[in-house]
Write a protein that holds these residues in place. Sequence first.
Motif, PDB file in Angstrom:
ATOM      1  N   GLU A 257     -12.943   7.930  -8.111  1.00 34.10           N
ATOM      2  CA  GLU A 257     -12.537   8.611  -6.876  1.00 34.10           C
ATOM      3  C   GLU A 257     -11.174   8.109  -6.451  1.00 34.10           C
ATOM      4  N   TYR A 258     -10.563   8.842  -5.564  1.00 32.44           N
ATOM      5  CA  TYR A 258      -9.219   8.491  -5.094  1.00 32.44           C
ATOM      6  C   TYR A 258      -9.312   8.378  -3.585  1.00 32.44           C
ATOM      7  N   LYS A 259      -9.323   7.129  -3.078  1.00 33.97           N
ATOM      8  CA  LYS A 259      -9.599   6.900  -1.661  1.00 33.97           C
ATOM      9  C   LYS A 259      -8.475   6.149  -0.974  1.00 33.97           C
ATOM     10  N   PHE A 260      -8.370   6.353   0.341  1.00 37.49           N
ATOM     11  CA  PHE A 260      -7.350   5.668   1.129  1.00 37.49           C
ATOM     12  C   PHE A 260      -7.736   4.211   1.323  1.00 37.49           C
ATOM     13  N   ASP A 261      -6.798   3.327   0.997  1.00 41.33           N
ATOM     14  CA  ASP A 261      -7.042   1.897   1.148  1.00 41.33           C
ATOM     15  C   ASP A 261      -6.384   1.432   2.452  1.00 41.33           C
ATOM     16  N   GLU A 262      -7.220   0.937   3.380  1.00 45.18           N
ATOM     17  CA  GLU A 262      -6.720   0.605   4.725  1.00 45.18           C
ATOM     18  C   GLU A 262      -5.704  -0.544   4.700  1.00 45.18           C
ATOM     19  N   THR A 263      -5.889  -1.507   3.796  1.00 41.78           N
ATOM     20  CA  THR A 263      -4.969  -2.654   3.814  1.00 41.78           C
ATOM     21  C   THR A 263      -3.643  -2.309   3.140  1.00 41.78           C
TER      22      THR A 263
ATOM     23  N   VAL B 189      -2.283   3.039   1.103  1.00 44.35           N
ATOM     24  CA  VAL B 189      -2.071   4.070   0.090  1.00 44.35           C
ATOM     25  C   VAL B 189      -3.427   4.480  -0.469  1.00 44.35           C
ATOM     26  N   GLN B 190      -3.437   5.635  -1.135  1.00 46.85           N
ATOM     27  CA  GLN B 190      -4.664   6.027  -1.822  1.00 46.85           C
ATOM     28  C   GLN B 190      -4.756   5.278  -3.143  1.00 46.85           C
ATOM     29  N   VAL B 191      -5.948   4.781  -3.452  1.00 43.64           N
ATOM     30  CA  VAL B 191      -6.116   4.065  -4.720  1.00 43.64           C
ATOM     31  C   VAL B 191      -7.373   4.576  -5.430  1.00 43.64           C
ATOM     32  N   PRO B 192      -7.393   4.486  -6.770  1.00 42.06           N
ATOM     33  CA  PRO B 192      -8.590   4.902  -7.486  1.00 42.06           C
ATOM     34  C   PRO B 192      -9.739   3.916  -7.224  1.00 42.06           C
ATOM     35  N   VAL B 193     -10.936   4.467  -7.032  1.00 40.82           N
ATOM     36  CA  VAL B 193     -12.113   3.628  -6.842  1.00 40.82           C
ATOM     37  C   VAL B 193     -13.086   3.977  -7.959  1.00 40.82           C
TER      38      VAL B 193
ATOM     39  N   ASP C 289      -3.989   2.682 -11.167  1.00 45.34           N
ATOM     40  CA  ASP C 289      -3.478   2.442  -9.817  1.00 45.34           C
ATOM     41  C   ASP C 289      -1.977   2.721  -9.794  1.00 45.34           C
ATOM     42  N   THR C 290      -1.614   3.880  -9.233  1.00 52.28           N
ATOM     43  CA  THR C 290      -0.211   4.304  -9.266  1.00 52.28           C
ATOM     44  C   THR C 290       0.486   4.040  -7.934  1.00 52.28           C
ATOM     45  N   ASN C 291       0.051   3.041  -7.199  1.00 55.13           N
ATOM     46  CA  ASN C 291       0.674   2.692  -5.912  1.00 55.13           C
ATOM     47  C   ASN C 291       0.701   3.857  -4.929  1.00 55.13           C
ATOM     48  N   GLY C 292      -0.347   4.688  -4.992  1.00 56.87           N
ATOM     49  CA  GLY C 292      -0.438   5.773  -4.007  1.00 56.87           C
ATOM     50  C   GLY C 292       0.223   7.072  -4.402  1.00 56.87           C
TER      51      GLY C 292
END
Lengths: 197, 481
Positions: A57-63, A66-70, A182-185
Amino acid sequence: MAANQWWASESFWRKTAIWVTGGSFVALIFLTMDTIPQISSGSKRVPAYSVINHRIEYKFDETRHVQVPVIGAKEPLFGKELTEEEAEALVKLGKLTTQSKNCMNCHTLLGNGAYYAPDLTKSWLDQYWGTKEVREEQMLAFIKDPSDKVHNSMGRRMPKLEITDEEARGVVAFLKWMSSIDTNGFPYNFKSIEQEN
Amino acid sequence: MATLGMLDSANLNGGQKLAVKYFTVAIVLFGAQVLFGLLSGLQYLYPDFLYGVLDFSVNRMVHINALVVWLLYGFLGSVYWLLEEESQHEVVGLKLGNLIYWVLTAAVTVVVLVYLLVQIGPGKESSIWLINEGREYIEAPRWADIGIVVSVLVVFYNVAATFSKGRYTGIAGVLVLDMLALFGIYLAGMFYTTNISIDQYWWWWVIHLWVEATWEVMVACIMAYGLMKVLGVSRKIVETWLYIEVALMFGSGILGLGHHYFWIGTPEYWFSIGGFFSALEPIPLVAMVVHAVFDAGARHVKNNNHPAMAWLIAHAFGNFFGAGVWGFMHTLPQINLYTHGTQWSASHGHLAFFGAYATIIIAMFYLGVQRWRGGVWMSGDLPGNGWKWKWSLGLLNLGMIGMTVAMLISGYVQSQIERAIEGSSWTGYFAAQIHPWFVQGMWWREAFGVMFLVGFILLVWDLLTIGKGESRPMQVVVSHD
């Protein structure tokens, strides 16, 4: 020209050129030695090929903001769990196929390539494939013969590229694996396929 | 000595005779580049045009490969052109150089025929060895890669050996080291890996370190030579500037590589490194503009080759705007997140390759043709007021600026709709592609592409005819060595 000034002299700039070039190159070597392990398959940023056995999945990372793959629960590609070796062989077939069919001269991968067709970086997660239940079959059918499928109102069509069944599976495996990098968002604000059960 | 106004190879030294051969192939490939660019541009407007026969992927591949190879031919030709004058020694290994020229040209022909006729292969490593590698810009099959490395190595040997037997100037030193890097870095792109992040990491060594470092230094050497020949600038000034430019170019360009490492899986520290160093990348290009314009002004633009001088100035500005301004415009990660991989990149690529490289090689063509005709008059007062070179200069530059701006407008639409609003989905991509503003940009690109083609045809015509039957010898420019 004030040739007698040290800052205008040929020898000062010759030495500067040599030191700056050498210094930059040495810095690049060190950065490369640090980066390569971090992007080798099996690392945190670039997962092992067996990631195709899992839901991605591709989710928003709060810290990181950016969006990151999960990487989620087990969800083997084509319903069959592969060993690390089998997964690598399949992804390899897929990448070789994308190269020998010259995909990159229409599509972009990781944002690089041509701009005549959509970016493939997260294409495994694209809403275009409908639901996750029909995604794999749709992708296979599409890759093998996209020519009769209208993509858009402009009539831009992908040609039929003589891709075999096995090669098409490989391409899907390659795309699924690439979506886990992980493409840095990048790409920003990507809207991925509905995957909740 | 020379027979004025007639093409006579007796007017040339050994290296220059070989250079003329390289220049000839370069112009042919330049023409192929323009032609296949127009074909692929047309397919944006009429997607069914040549569908299934010469698809966009094929046309675009020939378009960009012809570009890379014609510039490489232009560089190798330029190096052979200046080699004997700089070193004051005959080219060492000229026979080998000639042989390699024919081998390289035969190989390029085979590669192009395979691109056009075979096009694709099965998903096996044999396709990568024999048909194409499917990696943008370096699609050449592996066997041809090896051939390119061997060819550049032979030219490097000829250059290094000639300079070490003759006079070893400042330009010579920079050139020899730069050619070493030119073939060394190419090796980074010559292997297969399934890991696309690692693949792209090394791919950029070839693409970026070639184009934004070694090629830039190569053109700085050619510029240095050109300013001495055309304007008579003293060697001391020219070589001091050359060192300044090398320091700035490698100092910014080597780590500026980082701006390609934002989105391919690499760690986040590349944001800072790439952003910072690529922000410095325009500085050497400003230096080059100052250098060229100041020297021209200081000599009241008195020069012995008006077309070459005009193209040298076009190079100084084209390099600064195309590579510098247009590159910097979308190089910071905050902007690049939206613009990377859109028509912005195409806009920058067009102006940069033309402004930085095509222009200076055209200047060398004019220097070449002047000498080939026995050192004829090519200052003011040309027959017909030199309308052909002036019009081709105007049409090529205007055509390129028009294409660049058109693609930039399409790029704005694309980054807004596809990226910012629609989040880069498949439907977002096509929503942008069918937007009237995007489509109009593509129309203008094609229209200005046709203008560029007209300029190209005029250029070839002019190169074939300029100085024909001219009885005045070239103006003497005084160099204070």
